[in-house]
Design an enzyme around this catalytic site. Structure first.
Site, PDB file in Angstrom:
ATOM      1  N   HIS A 134      -5.587  13.880   2.050  1.00 31.43           N
ATOM      2  CA  HIS A 134      -4.746  13.028   2.895  1.00 31.43           C
ATOM      3  C   HIS A 134      -3.510  13.726   3.441  1.00 31.43           C
ATOM      4  O   HIS A 134      -2.735  13.136   4.180  1.00 31.43           O
ATOM      5  CB  HIS A 134      -4.329  11.767   2.141  1.00 31.43           C
ATOM      6  CG  HIS A 134      -3.266  12.024   1.110  1.00 31.43           C
ATOM      7  ND1 HIS A 134      -3.530  12.622  -0.088  1.00 31.43           N
ATOM      8  CD2 HIS A 134      -1.942  11.790   1.133  1.00 31.43           C
ATOM      9  CE1 HIS A 134      -2.408  12.732  -0.773  1.00 31.43           C
ATOM     10  NE2 HIS A 134      -1.420  12.239  -0.062  1.00 31.43           N
TER      11      HIS A 134
HETATM   12  C1  UD1 Z   1       2.156   8.644   2.063  1.00 29.45           C
HETATM   13  C2  UD1 Z   1       3.221   9.630   1.605  1.00 29.45           C
HETATM   14  C3  UD1 Z   1       2.564  10.769   0.841  1.00 29.45           C
HETATM   15  C4  UD1 Z   1       1.706  10.242  -0.286  1.00 29.45           C
HETATM   16  C5  UD1 Z   1       0.690   9.251   0.286  1.00 29.45           C
HETATM   17  C6  UD1 Z   1      -0.162   8.647  -0.790  1.00 29.45           C
HETATM   18  C7  UD1 Z   1       5.223   9.966   3.019  1.00 29.45           C
HETATM   19  C8  UD1 Z   1       5.837  10.828   4.022  1.00 29.45           C
HETATM   20  N1  UD1 Z   1       3.929  10.232   2.728  1.00 29.45           N
HETATM   21  O1  UD1 Z   1       1.310   9.329   2.974  1.00 29.45           O
HETATM   22  O2  UD1 Z   1       3.553  11.599   0.288  1.00 29.45           O
HETATM   23  O3  UD1 Z   1       1.052  11.309  -0.913  1.00 29.45           O
HETATM   24  O4  UD1 Z   1       1.408   8.194   0.953  1.00 29.45           O
HETATM   25  O5  UD1 Z   1      -1.188   7.863  -0.239  1.00 29.45           O
HETATM   26  O6  UD1 Z   1       5.855   9.070   2.505  1.00 29.45           O
HETATM   27  N2  UD1 Z   1      -2.221   3.254   6.543  1.00 29.45           N
HETATM   28  C9  UD1 Z   1      -3.094   2.208   6.400  1.00 29.45           C
HETATM   29  N3  UD1 Z   1      -2.839   1.297   5.418  1.00 29.45           N
HETATM   30  C10 UD1 Z   1      -1.764   1.373   4.600  1.00 29.45           C
HETATM   31  C11 UD1 Z   1      -0.870   2.432   4.775  1.00 29.45           C
HETATM   32  C12 UD1 Z   1      -1.121   3.373   5.738  1.00 29.45           C
HETATM   33  O7  UD1 Z   1      -4.070   2.086   7.110  1.00 29.45           O
HETATM   34  O8  UD1 Z   1      -1.603   0.499   3.720  1.00 29.45           O
HETATM   35  C13 UD1 Z   1      -2.518   4.271   7.573  1.00 29.45           C
HETATM   36  C14 UD1 Z   1      -1.735   4.073   8.833  1.00 29.45           C
HETATM   37  O9  UD1 Z   1      -2.542   4.467   9.897  1.00 29.45           O
HETATM   38  C15 UD1 Z   1      -0.586   5.040   8.686  1.00 29.45           C
HETATM   39  C16 UD1 Z   1      -1.241   6.181   7.934  1.00 29.45           C
HETATM   40  O10 UD1 Z   1      -2.178   5.558   7.065  1.00 29.45           O
HETATM   41  O11 UD1 Z   1      -0.050   5.404   9.898  1.00 29.45           O
HETATM   42  C17 UD1 Z   1      -0.292   7.014   7.114  1.00 29.45           C
HETATM   43  O12 UD1 Z   1       0.464   6.199   6.233  1.00 29.45           O
HETATM   44  P1  UD1 Z   1       1.909   6.708   5.702  1.00 29.45           P
HETATM   45  O13 UD1 Z   1       2.425   5.778   4.680  1.00 29.45           O
HETATM   46  O14 UD1 Z   1       2.775   7.006   6.872  1.00 29.45           O
HETATM   47  O15 UD1 Z   1       1.591   8.099   5.056  1.00 29.45           O
HETATM   48  P2  UD1 Z   1       0.442   8.539   4.035  1.00 29.45           P
HETATM   49  O16 UD1 Z   1      -0.393   9.533   4.739  1.00 29.45           O
HETATM   50  O17 UD1 Z   1      -0.213   7.357   3.414  1.00 29.45           O
END
Ligand code: UD1
Length: 371
Positions: free
Chosen positions: A208
């Site tokens: 991820h």
């Molecule tokens: C985040 C953390 C990362 C951690 C990871 C664990 C930061 C910068 N990154 O990364 O350190 O290792 O979580 O999973 O804080 N999305 C969904 N559903 C959700 C949440 C997110 O579909 O419930 C999708 C969205 O398209 C979103 C993307 O995932 O834009 C990324 O989510 P985000 O929380 O920005 O970062 P992670 O890659 O999950």
């Protein structure tokens, strides 16, 4: 006796695994009230609510509902909304965990409002500032008042950065508390049966990190290497939503076709995932937490990164940094399949009692009012 309120902050999946043991341990101190704030950085059931249920985390007292967005937007929304909560409540301490945007944003709010902040998993450094988490770690540690550290490298890093020793507490790894507790409760045979897998005979993948999954060519190359591996052992891949976006692009454009033995699923609950990890022959990951969990479980771990903020998992554990080069990945994979791979040593303070150690120190700090 003086009563104190500690605000525990969570936002994203790995935070839930870290906060659960601490909140349970803090219950032993009748003079301490805890409040749980969920920023809403992760909101899907599979990434959030399922963890609350399985890990018996109390319902959040406050939900900031920030959702997804760019780093700036997400961080700004958390700051704005958490500040309002802090204006309304009188917190004696704020506890933040890990290295996600929610961690840094809430630490900033506390520091500006002169509410003492404790950071669980402090001091870890990859020395790679292209990782958003590294920025979050550096900022959080620079402004917090109490640093709870999981491995000796974290203590050294904090000292080098000028953090006074009295603020640094080597307490062990709180994620391992959750692992130890849940390991006694899960029924791995049922999970393995569901996915049609035999113990110690399959590979488990998670990916991820933006550097691995946001660019289609990079992700495609990694998946094709894993696809080759799936000709030798079945490979199971619970796909993070961030990674799903790029995979869907690759599949839609006809650039990716995978063997039937390379199976993808939705993200799994903690217990199902633990069952798969504990019984895997090999784990392939870019997750920080899984480098630690596989080390504890003595499961070989190929870490798809060039660096790690958790060096003990390479020095004493089962992790090898293999980057993204297919030849390196296949060469280490073959070493494991030939039975010639290293095994892990037990790591000091990774014993299931870290939450209790942290709770005791926080209770003393609340009593003494000095930080
Ligand atoms: C985040 C953390 C990362 C951690 C990871 C664990 C930061 C910068 N990154 O990364 O350190 O290792 O979580 O999973 O804080 N999305 C969904 N559903 C959700 C949440 C997110 O579909 O419930 C999708 C969205 O398209 C979103 C993307 O995932 O834009 C990324 O989510 P985000 O929380 O920005 O970062 P992670 O890659 O999950």
């Amino acid at each position: 006796m003086k009563h104190s309120t500690i605000c525990c902050v969570v936002g994203a999946r790995p935070n839930f695994v870290k906060i659960a043991p601490l909140m349970h341990a803090l219950r032993s101190f009748s003079e301490i009230k805890t409040e749980l704030v969920h920023t809403g950085q992760h909101y899907d059931h599979s990434l959030s609510a399922s963890f609350f249920r399985e890990l018996n985390i109390p319902e959040p007292d406050r939900h900031l509902n920030v959702g997804s967005g760019s780093h700036g937007k997400q961080t700004a929304l958390i700051i704005e909304r958490f500040e309002q909560v802090c204006f309304q409540q009188r917190y004696d301490w704020i506890v933040v965990v890990g290295d996600v945007n929610s961690t840094m944003a809430c630490a900033l709010v506390g520091a500006k409002l002169k509410i003492p902040v404790a950071h669980v998993e402090a001091g870890l450094r990859s020395f790679d500032r292209t990782m958003p988490e590294e920025i979050n770690r550096i900022v959080t540690d620079a402004i917090c008042d109490c640093h709870f550290v999981s491995e000796p490298s974290g203590v050294e890093n904090l000292k080098i950065e000028g953090v006074p020793e009295y603020k640094i507490h080597l307490v062990g790894n709180i994620m391992i508390d959750t692992l130890v507790k849940q390991l006694n409760q899960i029924k791995p045979e049922m999970t393995l049966q569901t996915f049609n897998l035999e113990p110690r005979s399959y590979g488990l993948v998670t990916l991820h990190r933006p550097s691995n999954v946001d660019h289609p060519d990079t992700l495609r190359n990694l998946l094709l290497t894993l696809n080759n591996i799936s000709r030798q052992i079945p490979v199971m891949f619970p796909v993070h939503p961030r990674t799903r976006i790029t995979i869907d692009q690759l599949i839609d454009s006809g650039e990716l076709t995978l063997n039937a033995s390379f199976a993808m699923t939705e993200p799994l609950t903690y217990n199902h995932f633990l069952a798969l990890m504990a019984n895997a022959r090999i784990v392939f990951t870019d997750s920080g937490g899984m480098q630690e969990e596989t080390t504890y479980l003595n499961v070989p771990c190929l870490t798809f990164r060039e660096n790690t903020e958790r060096p003990i998992t390479v020095q004493k554990g089962t992790s090898t940094l293999v980057g993204s080069n297919p030849d390196t990945i296949l060469s280490v994979f073959n070493t494991i399949m030939n039975g010639q791979y290293k095994t892990s040593e037990p790591i000091d303070l990774w014993d299931g009692c870290t939450g209790r150690r942290i709770a005791k120190i926080l209770a003393e700090k609340c009593r003494s009012e000095s930080f």
